[in-house]
Design a protein around this motif. Structure first.
Motif, mmCIF file in Angstrom:
data_model
loop_
_atom_site.group_PDB
_atom_site.id
_atom_site.type_symbol
_atom_site.label_atom_id
_atom_site.label_comp_id
_atom_site.label_asym_id
_atom_site.label_seq_id
_atom_site.Cartn_x
_atom_site.Cartn_y
_atom_site.Cartn_z
ATOM 1 N N ASP A 31 16.035 75.829 31.627
ATOM 2 C CA ASP A 31 15.642 74.581 32.283
ATOM 3 C C ASP A 31 16.820 74.099 33.119
ATOM 4 O OD1 ASP A 31 14.481 72.195 33.063
ATOM 5 O OD2 ASP A 31 14.852 71.197 31.152
ATOM 6 N N GLN A 32 16.812 74.454 34.380
ATOM 7 C CA GLN A 32 17.919 74.133 35.270
ATOM 8 C C GLN A 32 18.141 72.617 35.365
ATOM 9 O OE1 GLN A 32 17.506 75.650 39.241
ATOM 10 N NE2 GLN A 32 19.609 75.192 39.786
ATOM 11 N N LYS A 33 17.085 71.848 35.306
ATOM 12 C CA LYS A 33 17.194 70.390 35.438
ATOM 13 C C LYS A 33 17.986 69.752 34.295
ATOM 14 C CE LYS A 33 12.899 69.891 37.981
ATOM 15 N NZ LYS A 33 11.529 69.371 37.955
ATOM 16 N N SER A 34 17.922 70.331 33.114
ATOM 17 C CA SER A 34 18.633 69.739 31.971
ATOM 18 C C SER A 34 19.908 70.497 31.619
ATOM 19 C CB SER A 34 17.710 69.665 30.753
ATOM 20 O OG SER A 34 17.419 70.955 30.268
ATOM 21 N N SER A 35 20.318 71.443 32.456
ATOM 22 C CA SER A 35 21.536 72.187 32.145
ATOM 23 C C SER A 35 22.762 71.301 32.370
ATOM 24 C CB SER A 35 21.632 73.460 32.976
ATOM 25 O OG SER A 35 21.763 73.156 34.338
ATOM 26 N N GLY A 76 20.191 74.730 29.529
ATOM 27 C CA GLY A 76 19.249 73.636 29.387
ATOM 28 C C GLY A 76 19.010 73.246 27.941
#
Length: 64
Positions: A29-33, A40
């Motif tokens: 999950d790139q958004k939460s990395s 992520g």
């Protein structure tokens, strides 16, 4: 020695544990990395759950 008879009392608990572990969406999950969670939050959660499972079952677990 009857392996099935010996393991039968543990079957339900083991299946529940496996079910709980595979429910975790262990995908990148790139958004939460972040620095502490480079892949992520889902991968971090899966790693923690598997580590906890190992510790509860007598394995030595080290997370860096």
């Amino acid at each position: 020695m009857d392996f099935k008879k010996i393991t039968k009392p543990y079957q339900a608990k083991l299946l529940k544990s496996i079910e709980d572990l595979v429910k975790i969406p262990s995908v990148y999950d790139q958004k939460s990395s972040s620095k502490n969670q480079p892949y992520g939050k889902y991968i971090a959660q899966a790693l923690k759950e598997f580590a906890d499972f190992g510790k509860k079952n007598g394995f030595k677990v080290e997370l860096n």
